[in-house]
Enzyme design. Structure first.
Site, PDB file in Angstrom:
ATOM      1  N   CYS A  82      -6.131  32.223  -0.187  1.00  0.00           N
ATOM      2  CA  CYS A  82      -7.020  33.140  -0.408  1.00  0.00           C
ATOM      3  C   CYS A  82      -6.642  34.232  -1.181  1.00  0.00           C
ATOM      4  CB  CYS A  82      -7.562  34.143   0.939  1.00  0.00           C
ATOM      5  SG  CYS A  82      -8.248  35.421   0.684  1.00  0.00           S
ATOM      6  N   ASP A 141       9.081  14.505  13.748  1.00  0.00           N
ATOM      7  CA  ASP A 141       8.858  14.619  12.109  1.00  0.00           C
ATOM      8  C   ASP A 141      10.052  15.542  11.633  1.00  0.00           C
ATOM      9  OD1 ASP A 141       5.381  15.098  11.868  1.00  0.00           O
ATOM     10  OD2 ASP A 141       6.589  13.455  12.090  1.00  0.00           O
ATOM     11  N   GLU A 171      22.492   9.275  30.426  1.00  0.00           N
ATOM     12  CA  GLU A 171      21.891  10.488  31.336  1.00  0.00           C
ATOM     13  C   GLU A 171      21.001  11.262  30.464  1.00  0.00           C
ATOM     14  OE1 GLU A 171      24.837  14.066  30.840  1.00  0.00           O
ATOM     15  OE2 GLU A 171      25.731  12.331  29.739  1.00  0.00           O
ATOM     16  N   LYS A 231      18.784  13.593  27.963  1.00  0.00           N
ATOM     17  CA  LYS A 231      18.872  14.472  27.103  1.00  0.00           C
ATOM     18  C   LYS A 231      17.826  15.818  27.441  1.00  0.00           C
ATOM     19  CE  LYS A 231      19.548  15.606  22.080  1.00  0.00           C
ATOM     20  NZ  LYS A 231      18.852  16.671  21.872  1.00  0.00           N
ATOM     21  N   SER A 253      27.150  18.584  17.670  1.00  0.00           N
ATOM     22  CA  SER A 253      25.729  18.096  18.051  1.00  0.00           C
ATOM     23  C   SER A 253      25.872  16.484  18.147  1.00  0.00           C
ATOM     24  CB  SER A 253      25.058  18.322  16.516  1.00  0.00           C
ATOM     25  OG  SER A 253      23.974  18.104  16.376  1.00  0.00           O
ATOM     26  N   LYS A 291      16.534   8.972  21.109  1.00  0.00           N
ATOM     27  CA  LYS A 291      15.320   9.721  21.290  1.00  0.00           C
ATOM     28  C   LYS A 291      14.003   9.025  21.748  1.00  0.00           C
ATOM     29  CE  LYS A 291      16.594  14.021  19.740  1.00  0.00           C
ATOM     30  NZ  LYS A 291      15.702  14.472  18.682  1.00  0.00           N
ATOM     31  N   ASP A 338       9.320  17.367  16.995  1.00  0.00           N
ATOM     32  CA  ASP A 338      10.987  17.046  16.846  1.00  0.00           C
ATOM     33  C   ASP A 338      10.968  15.766  16.125  1.00  0.00           C
ATOM     34  OD1 ASP A 338      12.270  18.320  20.124  1.00  0.00           O
ATOM     35  OD2 ASP A 338      11.330  19.311  18.461  1.00  0.00           O
ATOM     36  N   GLU A 359      23.374  22.777  29.622  1.00  0.00           N
ATOM     37  CA  GLU A 359      21.960  22.890  29.113  1.00  0.00           C
ATOM     38  C   GLU A 359      21.355  24.105  29.998  1.00  0.00           C
ATOM     39  OE1 GLU A 359      21.767  21.482  26.248  1.00  0.00           O
ATOM     40  OE2 GLU A 359      19.558  21.456  25.670  1.00  0.00           O
TER      41      GLU A 359
HETATM   42  S1  IVH Z   1      26.522  16.303  24.806  1.00  0.00           S
HETATM   43  C1  IVH Z   1      29.646  16.638  21.553  1.00  0.00           C
HETATM   44  N1  IVH Z   1      24.787  15.622  26.913  1.00  0.00           N
HETATM   45  O1  IVH Z   1      21.875  18.208  22.659  1.00  0.00           O
HETATM   46  C2  IVH Z   1      28.233  16.526  22.059  1.00  0.00           C
HETATM   47  N2  IVH Z   1      24.142  16.889  24.951  1.00  0.00           N
HETATM   48  O2  IVH Z   1      21.675  17.168  19.888  1.00  0.00           O
HETATM   49  C3  IVH Z   1      28.025  17.256  23.229  1.00  0.00           C
HETATM   50  N3  IVH Z   1      21.897  18.095  24.960  1.00  0.00           N
HETATM   51  O3  IVH Z   1      23.744  20.619  21.498  1.00  0.00           O
HETATM   52  C4  IVH Z   1      26.565  17.038  23.630  1.00  0.00           C
HETATM   53  N4  IVH Z   1      21.126  17.029  26.952  1.00  0.00           N
HETATM   54  O4  IVH Z   1      22.552  21.044  23.445  1.00  0.00           O
HETATM   55  C5  IVH Z   1      24.887  16.314  25.565  1.00  0.00           C
HETATM   56  N5  IVH Z   1      23.123  15.283  28.603  1.00  0.00           N
HETATM   57  C6  IVH Z   1      23.519  15.897  27.184  1.00  0.00           C
HETATM   58  C7  IVH Z   1      22.650  16.606  26.749  1.00  0.00           C
HETATM   59  C8  IVH Z   1      22.838  17.315  25.469  1.00  0.00           C
HETATM   60  C9  IVH Z   1      21.002  17.730  25.891  1.00  0.00           C
HETATM   61  C10 IVH Z   1      21.849  19.010  23.907  1.00  0.00           C
HETATM   62  C11 IVH Z   1      22.905  19.643  23.763  1.00  0.00           C
HETATM   63  C12 IVH Z   1      23.461  19.258  22.422  1.00  0.00           C
HETATM   64  C13 IVH Z   1      22.315  18.653  21.514  1.00  0.00           C
HETATM   65  C14 IVH Z   1      22.932  17.725  20.626  1.00  0.00           C
END
Ligand code: IVH
Length: 717
Positions: free
Chosen positions: A455, A46, A127, A129, A93, A326, A44, A186
């Site tokens: 090859c 990279d 929180e 991710k 995203s 991240k 991820d 999620e």
């Molecule tokens: S908030 C408008 N909170 O990360 C943005 N996303 O890179 C809404 N994800 O598509 C996303 N944990 O699948 C949010 N605590 C969290 C999250 C989270 C994982 C994922 C989610 C999103 C992606 C975005």
């Protein structure tokens, strides 16, 4: 990928354009591997680095922004097997942040945008991710009606039947919940459940799953909900889409309401008041990470007050009020014991590092990828040095890096600890399996030498043929139960021609050939009478197969699952597809142009497909296969009852709530045709700020025009 790249402000316009083209193709390829096939190739970290480089170059050279730029897309296109669902609100995203400093910048930019002084403290939430799959759960009158994956952000897949098997997700809500509730969160698989599942797979001698995220994704995309039910999936709620009433006016309050309605929410979510506090919590979560029973890849910060979120608004595909901080990839030191060369389906010679076992971020690592021979020499894909040019030698002390879920890599060498006798590694120039020459092709488009040595043995090479068959029976291709990698090796090697399988059609003639044979499969160790019957039944069950699986199974270079689906969707039937590809053999004419016009199919992919169909040996195998197997025609899923179905729409000017691609995808999924220019055939022109001649022409012709909001109201109903 090179870690030392030319600084963006030193790039010439031509170099920038070339690199953007490379990045668009490379990122699309990784998207495909990640979303389409559930088998990522790079970490991820990279992947993020590629995206950042792309964004940076675009920021310096805005005029070079490509229509197919990764910055213009949210995720992968939805797959064919599930019904499409257009999200009532797009699923966006998050922007990424990679350092404490960037995290402080995020807080500062929020203050700046809101015109607040630094001493005026506002609240943020922080929180984990979760590294799972985002899901949108729609409740109408307190009943779960639809569960959809994110898909491309606009249109996802309807996985309601599968989601209903997850016990943590309420089917109904309490009486105080509003009439329309869309919960976003999620879906994930717990690390402990993943380990138990793999232990079971190992006990049955079956191949192991790669990681919890991809397993969760695979489990959810089962057409048979019973399979999903047998895998324990879990859920965390953290956001929302359409709501008929808001239960709170802060992010924190919303999540508390979700909890009260019965949704699992993450216990590590906090409401905090400064960049220092956010970072302190980030590092706390980072320390807790190994002990959590679920994978996380960072910490998400969000502005708490919803009115401030509204004021901050959105960029094209991510909110300005949130960011994902991240975690860095995990690293460790160990000795490189040896380098093995693996030969893949397309003949690529891939060097694999054999390591003294070492624990990296809680996982024991014994192998790592070395990418290709240049990488071992200390040279990156674009000819620039990696590891400041340090080469990798057998016996070296190396730095192994593992990010989340992907194959570990060797990112550096400790020169002080290099054994005196260590010699420069000599990459083989012949195939270690069949002895044919192994060469590096010149890329026709760029004129550069390919990084990969291949090859030249083709069908003669046992490794290529076996890998080809393994691909053919793999999970996303023919998926024949009881015919895995191990069995393929066995059948391939057999001396008995009535038992041997060297090409895919022979799978389907096995039972017939066995009838005439003296050596009976059921008498061979490892195959009882019952299991042989089961195997034949499993083979017969695939005599009819989805078109996209059939195309994917052919193993055409550059044609992954996503591309196979695009092709299936575009051509509808194998007859149309096959004859078009043969017809495109001269790389010109209607069939060739039609192929190139498909959104998502670039010239390299198009060439690879046509080349495949020019090889007589491939045509022969495919035609023998078609005597045994019938590819089903693909339905083209378009809604017909939407207010814009059958209408021709033109977008012009700048759009603010969605990107061009999103607007197009969404309109098309509603059955509209999107055209590039205005003519008498146009029904609607959606004009944003800056619209010019197209809007004038529409007015001249008396065509209906509207702005973006009117359009959204029209399609949202
Ligand atoms: S908030 C408008 N909170 O990360 C943005 N996303 O890179 C809404 N994800 O598509 C996303 N944990 O699948 C949010 N605590 C969290 C999250 C989270 C994982 C994922 C989610 C999103 C992606 C975005």
């Amino acid at each position: 990928m090179s870690s030392i790249q030319k600084p963006v402000d030193e790039l010439s316009e031509r170099e920038a354009a070339e690199e953007l083209a490379y990045l668009a193709a490379e990122i699309a390829r990784h998207d495909m591997l990640y979303h389409g096939k559930d088998t990522p190739e790079i970490s991820d970290a990279d992947y993020d680095a590629l995206k950042r480089r792309n964004d940076l170059i675009e920021a310096h050279f805005p005029a070079l922004l490509r229509e197919d730029s990764p910055s213009q897309r949210v995720g992968a296109a939805p797959s064919l097997t599930f019904q499409p669902v257009v999200h009532a609100r797009p699923m966006l995203s998050l922007d990424n942040t990679f350092s404490d400093e960037d995290a402080r910048d995020f807080v500062a930019s929020v203050y700046r945008s809101l015109g607040l002084l630094p001493d005026h403290s506002i609240a943020f939430t922080a929180e984990p991710k979760i590294d799972g799959l985002s899901m949108s759960l729609r409740y109408e009158n307190r009943r779960l009606v639809t569960a959809a994956t994110r898909g491309d952000g606009t249109t996802g897949e309807n996985v309601t039947a599968n989601i209903r098997t997850i016990r943590m997700i309420p089917q109904t809500l309490a009486a105080d919940a509003p009439d329309v509730v869309e919960i976003r969160g999620e879906v994930y698989m717990a690390k402990s459940d993943f380990a138990a599942l793999n232990a079971e797979m190992a006990a049955q001698g079956k191949p192991l799953y790669v990681n919890p995220r991809n397993t969760a994704s695979g489990s959810l995309r089962q057409l048979d909900a019973k399979v999903t039910a047998s895998r324990k999936l879990r859920f965390f709620a953290y956001g929302w889409g359409e709501m008929s009433e808001m239960p709170a006016d802060t992010q924190f309050g919303m999540v508390e309401a979700f909890k009260a309605w019965g949704f699992p929410v993450n216990p590590l979510m906090r409401r905090l008041f400064s960049a220092d506090e956010l970072l302190e919590h980030y590092h706390h979560i980072e320390r807790e990470r190994p002990d959590l029973d679920y994978d996380i890849d960072g910490v998400v910060y969000k502005v708490d007050r919803l009115d401030l979120q509204t004021r901050l608004g959105y960029r094209s595909r991510s909110p300005r009020w949130a960011t994902a901080h991240k975690f860095p990839a995990e690293q460790a030191f160990t000795r490189l014991k040896g380098i093995d060369i693996q030969v893949g389906r397309t003949g690529a010679l891939t060097p694999v590092a054999r390591l003294e076992p070492i624990t990296v971020g809680g996982v024991v690592v014994t192998n790592a990828t070395l990418h290709n021979e240049d990488y071992i020499r200390g040279v990156g894909n674009n000819g620039e040095p990696v590891r400041e040019g340090r080469d990798i030698r057998i016996g070296d002390m190396v730095v192994v890096q593992r990010a989340g879920d992907v194959i570990p890599q060797i990112v550096d060498v400790v020169m002080d600890e290099r054994p005196e006798a260590a010699e420069t590694y000599r990459f083989p120039t012949t195939c270690p399996v069949c002895g044919s020459h192994a060469v590096r092709d010149i890329n026709e488009k760029t004129g550069k030498v390919d990084a990969v040595r291949r090859c030249t043995g083709g069908f003669v090479c046992r490794a290529q043929a076996v890998e080809h068959l393994k691909h053919f029976v793999s999970r996303n291709a023919f998926d024949i139960e009881g015919l895995g990698a191990k069995q393929i090796e066995f059948f391939f090697e057999s001396d008995d021609e009535n038992l041997r399988i060297r090409t895919a059609p022979e799978i389907f003639t096995l039972e017939r050939r066995q009838e005439a044979s003296l050596t009976k499969l059921e008498n061979i160790e490892g195959f009882g009478k019952v299991s042989v019957r089961k195997l034949y039944d499993a083979i017969d069950a695939r005599r009819s197969i989805a078109l996209h699986r059939f195309i994917y199974a052919l193993g055409i270079r550059h044609v992954g699952e996503t591309t196979a689906k695009l092709l299936a969707r575009s051509y509808g039937s194998y007859e149309r597809f096959g004859s078009a590809m043969v017809g495109a053999g001269s790389f010109s004419g209607d069939a060739w142009h039609e192929l190139n016009r498909i959104d998502g199919i670039g010239e390299i992919v198009a060439r690879a497909i046509v080349e495949f169909y020019k090889e007589p040996r491939n045509l022969e195998v495919v035609s023998r296969l078609l005597e045994e197997v019938t590819p089903e025609s693909a339905e083209i899923p378009v809604s017909t009852d939407s207010p814009v179905a059958g209408k021709t729409v033109v977008f012009t000017g700048s759009l603010e709530k969605m990107t061009r691609d999103e607007a197009k995808a969404r309109a098309e999924s509603l059955g509209a045709k999107v055209a590039g220019s205005v003519s008498k055939k146009t029904d609607i022109v959606v004009a944003g700020p800056g619209a010019g001649s197209k809007l004038d022409k529409a007015r001249e012709l008396g065509i209906k025009t509207m702005d973006e909001d009117e359009w959204l109201t029209l399609i949202d109903g």
